[in-house]
Design a protein around this motif. Structure first.
Motif, PDB file in Angstrom:
ATOM      1  N   HIS A 199      54.381  11.314  32.020  1.00  0.00           N
ATOM      2  CA  HIS A 199      54.108  10.619  33.276  1.00  0.00           C
ATOM      3  C   HIS A 199      54.310   9.118  33.097  1.00  0.00           C
ATOM      4  CE1 HIS A 199      52.120   9.167  36.853  1.00  0.00           C
ATOM      5  NE2 HIS A 199      51.184   8.563  36.119  1.00  0.00           N
ATOM      6  N   ASN A 200      54.950   8.504  34.085  1.00  0.00           N
ATOM      7  CA  ASN A 200      55.199   7.060  34.128  1.00  0.00           C
ATOM      8  C   ASN A 200      56.231   6.586  33.109  1.00  0.00           C
ATOM      9  OD1 ASN A 200      54.591   4.846  35.751  1.00  0.00           O
ATOM     10  ND2 ASN A 200      53.239   3.956  34.216  1.00  0.00           N
ATOM     11  N   ILE A 204      53.811  11.823  38.229  1.00  0.00           N
ATOM     12  CA  ILE A 204      53.126  13.108  38.410  1.00  0.00           C
ATOM     13  C   ILE A 204      51.794  12.838  39.099  1.00  0.00           C
ATOM     14  CG2 ILE A 204      52.272  15.195  37.290  1.00  0.00           C
ATOM     15  CD1 ILE A 204      54.007  14.508  34.879  1.00  0.00           C
ATOM     16  N   PHE A 259      56.981  17.192  39.955  1.00  0.00           N
ATOM     17  CA  PHE A 259      56.937  15.764  39.642  1.00  0.00           C
ATOM     18  C   PHE A 259      57.972  15.041  40.483  1.00  0.00           C
ATOM     19  CE2 PHE A 259      60.044  17.612  36.805  1.00  0.00           C
ATOM     20  CZ  PHE A 259      61.046  16.662  36.691  1.00  0.00           C
ATOM     21  N   THR A 280      49.293  16.964  34.608  1.00  0.00           N
ATOM     22  CA  THR A 280      49.119  15.590  35.092  1.00  0.00           C
ATOM     23  C   THR A 280      49.634  14.561  34.098  1.00  0.00           C
ATOM     24  OG1 THR A 280      46.868  15.596  34.202  1.00  0.00           O
ATOM     25  CG2 THR A 280      47.144  16.194  36.528  1.00  0.00           C
ATOM     26  N   SER A 281      49.893  14.969  32.853  1.00  0.00           N
ATOM     27  CA  SER A 281      50.329  14.000  31.831  1.00  0.00           C
ATOM     28  C   SER A 281      51.788  14.134  31.433  1.00  0.00           C
ATOM     29  CB  SER A 281      49.456  14.133  30.573  1.00  0.00           C
ATOM     30  OG  SER A 281      49.557  15.446  30.028  1.00  0.00           O
TER      31      SER A 281
END
Length: 283
Positions: free
Chosen positions: A92-93, A107, A116, A190-191
């Protein structure tokens, strides 16, 4: 009289030594324990199928010897796993390449997430240079980045000035390019995003005498060499028979060494008796 007795002893030791030597030859041909193992034989630099997989054997050679002799017989068994599944992940990111462009991976922080978002990275410098109404560089005040307008020196937060970036949503089960592979989005948390793709993998195991290896079918085997020409790949279920035969061979070799000792000592004794019998006698 002395020489007659010496002759008798010479013949005696000669007969004992010759008998021991003859028995060695007979024992090696008729009594030496042999391996009786049901394995698959592979020739040096050859190929063979074990189950549904084809294996290639490297050249058999010796390691650990001196001056090119002695040492342990070794080789390598190689096969290709065409059912190998490659895996990878993107966080994520983080940024990733997609269709020759750079995107940021976003995400949502929510339960049961299964997709995503790819957000296109904007080239701020190029956007500013293409707009004659603003300066080509931004200004930062109190930690906020601003765009400066040329006609009246007014400013606007950069985040408000920039157009909405292109966004694309990718869900679990869809195809996503990753490091040259057509990967499938296997799972989204989420990660991170976990990716999988079909691939192949080359596997190699070293074969040493009696050494245990696991092959493509997940079963365990061990190696039994037949000199430098070939090796048998034997199921591990027969390892107890292999150990028993090794013990019998060790015992046989011990007895054989004893016979060699008798033959050598008898030969030396015969020569000693014969030579001493003809020593000059002092008057």
């Amino acid at each position: 009289m002395q020489r007659r007795a010496a002759a008798i002893y010479f013949v005696f030791f000669l007969v004992v030594g010759a008998g021991a030597y003859a028995y060695i030859g007979v024992a090696e041909q008729t009594s030496q324990p042999q391996y009786d193992l049901d394995g698959t034989m592979v020739e040096s630099n050859g190929t063979v199928a074990i189950g549904e997989t084809e294996y290639t054997l490297s050249g058999i050679h010796r390691e650990g010897g001196s001056h090119g002799s002695g040492g342990e017989l070794v080789s390598e068994l190689t096969w290709t796993n065409d059912s190998y599944v490659g895996t990878g992940s993107i966080s994520h990111n983080s940024t990733t390449d997609y269709q020759n462009e750079s995107y940021r991976v976003l995400i949502a922080n929510e339960t049961g997430v299964s997709e995503f978002t790819l957000e296109a990275q904007q080239n701020v410098s190029a956007i500013l240079q293409a707009d004659p109404a603003v300066e080509n560089t931004t200004a930062t005040r109190d930690g906020t980045e601003y765009v400066v307008y040329q006609n009246n020196d007014t400013i606007q937060p950069l985040a408000e000035y920039l157009p909405e970036p292109e966004r694309q949503t990718v869900s679990e089960g869809e195809t996503f390019p990753y490091e040259g592979n057509d990967a499938t989005v296997a799972n989204v948390t989420t990660s991170e995003v976990r990716l999988e793709w079909d691939s192949s993998e080359e596997n190699t195991v070293e074969l040493t005498e009696g050494g245990n290896v696991t092959l493509a079918n997940g079963q365990q085997y061990f190696a039994n060499y037949h000199g430098e020409e070939s090796v048998s790949v034997v199921p591990a279920s027969q390892y107890s028979e292999y150990v028993q035969t090794n013990n019998e061979l060790d015992s046989f070799q011990t007895r054989l060494n004893g016979l060699w000792g008798i033959a050598i000592i008898s030969g030396l004794a015969a020569l000693t008796v014969l030579s001493t019998a003809y020593l000059p006698v002092r008057g």
